[in-house]
Write a protein that holds these residues in place. Structure first.
Motif, PDB file in Angstrom:
ATOM      1  N   VAL A  22      69.180  37.027  35.395  1.00 50.83           N
ATOM      2  CA  VAL A  22      69.604  37.542  34.857  1.00 50.83           C
ATOM      3  C   VAL A  22      71.315  37.431  34.340  1.00 50.83           C
ATOM      4  CG1 VAL A  22      69.771  40.318  34.160  1.00 50.83           C
ATOM      5  CG2 VAL A  22      67.821  39.820  35.213  1.00 50.83           C
ATOM      6  N   TYR A  23      70.953  36.742  33.218  1.00 50.43           N
ATOM      7  CA  TYR A  23      72.296  36.378  32.738  1.00 50.43           C
ATOM      8  C   TYR A  23      73.314  37.973  32.228  1.00 50.43           C
ATOM      9  CZ  TYR A  23      71.348  32.097  33.894  1.00 50.43           C
ATOM     10  OH  TYR A  23      70.663  30.929  34.529  1.00 50.43           O
ATOM     11  N   VAL A  24      74.565  37.692  32.204  1.00 48.28           N
ATOM     12  CA  VAL A  24      75.210  38.519  31.734  1.00 48.28           C
ATOM     13  C   VAL A  24      76.640  38.105  31.255  1.00 48.28           C
ATOM     14  CG1 VAL A  24      76.965  40.452  32.113  1.00 48.28           C
ATOM     15  CG2 VAL A  24      74.988  40.283  33.222  1.00 48.28           C
ATOM     16  N   ASP A  25      76.707  38.057  29.566  1.00 48.04           N
ATOM     17  CA  ASP A  25      77.827  37.031  29.304  1.00 48.04           C
ATOM     18  C   ASP A  25      78.651  38.628  28.337  1.00 48.04           C
ATOM     19  OD1 ASP A  25      76.914  34.547  29.363  1.00 48.04           O
ATOM     20  OD2 ASP A  25      75.178  34.432  27.530  1.00 48.04           O
ATOM     21  N   SER A  26      80.024  38.314  28.435  1.00 49.56           N
ATOM     22  CA  SER A  26      81.151  39.004  27.575  1.00 49.56           C
ATOM     23  C   SER A  26      81.820  38.033  27.130  1.00 49.56           C
ATOM     24  CB  SER A  26      81.533  39.751  29.362  1.00 49.56           C
ATOM     25  OG  SER A  26      82.476  38.816  29.155  1.00 49.56           O
ATOM     26  N   ARG A  27      81.865  38.718  25.311  1.00 46.37           N
ATOM     27  CA  ARG A  27      82.375  38.024  25.162  1.00 46.37           C
ATOM     28  C   ARG A  27      84.052  37.221  25.591  1.00 46.37           C
ATOM     29  NH1 ARG A  27      87.210  41.581  22.138  1.00 46.37           N
ATOM     30  NH2 ARG A  27      86.346  43.928  23.499  1.00 46.37           N
ATOM     31  N   THR A  28      84.794  36.376  24.886  1.00 47.53           N
ATOM     32  CA  THR A  28      85.651  35.315  24.647  1.00 47.53           C
ATOM     33  C   THR A  28      86.486  36.046  24.714  1.00 47.53           C
ATOM     34  OG1 THR A  28      84.838  33.265  24.202  1.00 47.53           O
ATOM     35  CG2 THR A  28      86.431  33.185  24.177  1.00 47.53           C
ATOM     36  N   GLY A  29      87.724  36.735  25.899  1.00 47.06           N
ATOM     37  CA  GLY A  29      88.626  37.248  25.881  1.00 47.06           C
ATOM     38  C   GLY A  29      88.662  38.075  25.540  1.00 47.06           C
ATOM     39  N   ALA A  30      87.516  38.877  27.248  1.00 53.91           N
ATOM     40  CA  ALA A  30      86.921  39.923  27.261  1.00 53.91           C
ATOM     41  C   ALA A  30      87.873  41.414  27.535  1.00 53.91           C
ATOM     42  CB  ALA A  30      85.768  40.126  27.657  1.00 53.91           C
ATOM     43  N   PRO A  31      88.663  42.259  28.037  1.00 49.31           N
ATOM     44  CA  PRO A  31      89.667  42.619  28.082  1.00 49.31           C
ATOM     45  C   PRO A  31      89.570  43.081  29.611  1.00 49.31           C
ATOM     46  CG  PRO A  31      88.639  44.321  27.337  1.00 49.31           C
ATOM     47  CD  PRO A  31      87.706  42.892  26.463  1.00 49.31           C
ATOM     48  N   GLU A  32      90.287  43.172  30.705  1.00 53.69           N
ATOM     49  CA  GLU A  32      90.973  43.348  31.814  1.00 53.69           C
ATOM     50  C   GLU A  32      89.531  44.576  32.898  1.00 53.69           C
ATOM     51  OE1 GLU A  32      91.152  42.311  35.739  1.00 53.69           O
ATOM     52  OE2 GLU A  32      91.985  40.793  33.786  1.00 53.69           O
ATOM     53  N   ARG A  33      90.021  45.496  31.286  1.00 49.14           N
ATOM     54  CA  ARG A  33      89.482  46.621  32.009  1.00 49.14           C
ATOM     55  C   ARG A  33      87.423  46.135  31.726  1.00 49.14           C
ATOM     56  NH1 ARG A  33      87.390  50.563  27.802  1.00 49.14           N
ATOM     57  NH2 ARG A  33      86.514  52.009  28.237  1.00 49.14           N
ATOM     58  N   LEU A  34      86.965  45.394  31.303  1.00 54.83           N
ATOM     59  CA  LEU A  34      85.164  44.687  30.922  1.00 54.83           C
ATOM     60  C   LEU A  34      85.010  44.080  32.089  1.00 54.83           C
ATOM     61  CD1 LEU A  34      82.994  44.678  30.014  1.00 54.83           C
ATOM     62  CD2 LEU A  34      83.677  42.860  27.654  1.00 54.83           C
ATOM     63  N   VAL A  35      86.147  43.155  32.525  1.00 57.79           N
ATOM     64  CA  VAL A  35      86.112  42.523  33.029  1.00 57.79           C
ATOM     65  C   VAL A  35      85.643  43.053  34.709  1.00 57.79           C
ATOM     66  CG1 VAL A  35      87.277  40.103  34.535  1.00 57.79           C
ATOM     67  CG2 VAL A  35      86.795  40.281  32.441  1.00 57.79           C
ATOM     68  N   GLU A  36      86.643  43.903  34.857  1.00 51.42           N
ATOM     69  CA  GLU A  36      86.999  45.014  36.259  1.00 51.42           C
ATOM     70  C   GLU A  36      85.411  45.556  36.121  1.00 51.42           C
ATOM     71  OE1 GLU A  36      89.999  47.455  36.120  1.00 51.42           O
ATOM     72  OE2 GLU A  36      91.629  45.130  37.043  1.00 51.42           O
ATOM     73  N   LEU A  37      85.029  45.633  35.387  1.00 53.38           N
ATOM     74  CA  LEU A  37      84.032  46.674  35.516  1.00 53.38           C
ATOM     75  C   LEU A  37      82.617  45.938  35.545  1.00 53.38           C
ATOM     76  CD1 LEU A  37      82.538  49.434  34.658  1.00 53.38           C
ATOM     77  CD2 LEU A  37      82.610  49.022  32.655  1.00 53.38           C
ATOM     78  N   LEU A  38      82.997  44.645  35.540  1.00 47.78           N
ATOM     79  CA  LEU A  38      81.663  44.051  34.991  1.00 47.78           C
ATOM     80  C   LEU A  38      81.386  43.904  37.309  1.00 47.78           C
ATOM     81  CD1 LEU A  38      81.854  41.372  32.409  1.00 47.78           C
ATOM     82  CD2 LEU A  38      79.820  43.207  32.693  1.00 47.78           C
ATOM     83  N   ASP A  39      82.475  43.766  37.737  1.00 50.70           N
ATOM     84  CA  ASP A  39      83.288  43.359  38.955  1.00 50.70           C
ATOM     85  C   ASP A  39      82.110  44.443  39.846  1.00 50.70           C
ATOM     86  OD1 ASP A  39      83.463  41.141  38.685  1.00 50.70           O
ATOM     87  OD2 ASP A  39      85.531  41.896  38.745  1.00 50.70           O
ATOM     88  N   ASP A  40      83.057  45.892  39.460  1.00 48.57           N
ATOM     89  CA  ASP A  40      82.072  46.673  39.596  1.00 48.57           C
ATOM     90  C   ASP A  40      80.967  47.386  40.011  1.00 48.57           C
ATOM     91  OD1 ASP A  40      84.595  47.472  40.732  1.00 48.57           O
ATOM     92  OD2 ASP A  40      84.906  49.271  38.858  1.00 48.57           O
ATOM     93  N   ILE A  41      80.152  46.498  38.718  1.00 47.90           N
ATOM     94  CA  ILE A  41      78.409  47.014  38.792  1.00 47.90           C
ATOM     95  C   ILE A  41      77.256  45.441  39.193  1.00 47.90           C
ATOM     96  CG2 ILE A  41      78.791  48.079  36.594  1.00 47.90           C
ATOM     97  CD1 ILE A  41      77.682  46.059  35.225  1.00 47.90           C
ATOM     98  N   GLY A  42      78.667  45.165  39.759  1.00 45.07           N
ATOM     99  CA  GLY A  42      77.883  43.898  41.033  1.00 45.07           C
ATOM    100  C   GLY A  42      76.958  42.575  40.172  1.00 45.07           C
TER     101      GLY A  42
END
Length: 137
Positions: A22-42
């Motif tokens: 299951v791939y989870v792609d985030s947009r280029t230049g994603a804000p740090e808040r999004l990156v942290e949330l992606l870490d938090d959801i595993g």
């Protein structure tokens, strides 16, 4: 460019044809808040040369657990205000409904908590039978 960039979303959660990952792609230049949330959801981060992507863990999980995890990620990301697209094959209706109900319960709980902490509006000194503003009924 990745699928989130191509789709105009913040996050794309999907499977590639013939692949159980299951791939989870985030947009280029994603804000740090999004990156942290992606870490938090595993999600786990992977790189190969210039390419970087994330995946939800699937090893040792049943298909139902994988769909629940993907749907949970959708709800958490969307609740945080991000635009998310989830592959319909990864959607779990029961998980979605339960998480939305929980979020609504939490909003109501915090609304009541805030209301209890707020100072009460002062009572009008109007005489009985007189509407606020001094006009008689």
């Amino acid at each position: 460019m990745n699928l989130a960039d191509e789709s105009g979303t913040d996050v794309e959660i999907y499977r590639r044809y013939g692949d159980d990952s299951v791939y989870v792609d985030s947009r280029t230049g994603a804000p740090e808040r999004l990156v942290e949330l992606l870490d938090d959801i595993g999600t786990t981060r992977h790189t190969d040369g210039p390419y970087t992507w994330r995946q939800l863990p699937v090893d040792g999980h049943t298909e139902d657990e994988i769909r629940q995890s993907a749907t949970g990620a959708l709800v958490m990301l969307a609740t945080a205000g991000f635009r998310v697209n989830l592959d319909p094959q990864l959607f779990d209706r029961a998980t979605h409904e339960a998480l939305l109900a929980h979020a609504a319960d939490m909003r109501e709980h915090y609304r009541k908590q805030d209301a209890a902490r707020s100072p009460r509006p002062a009572q009008s000194a109007a005489a009985p039978g007189t509407a606020v503003g001094g006009k008689r009924r």
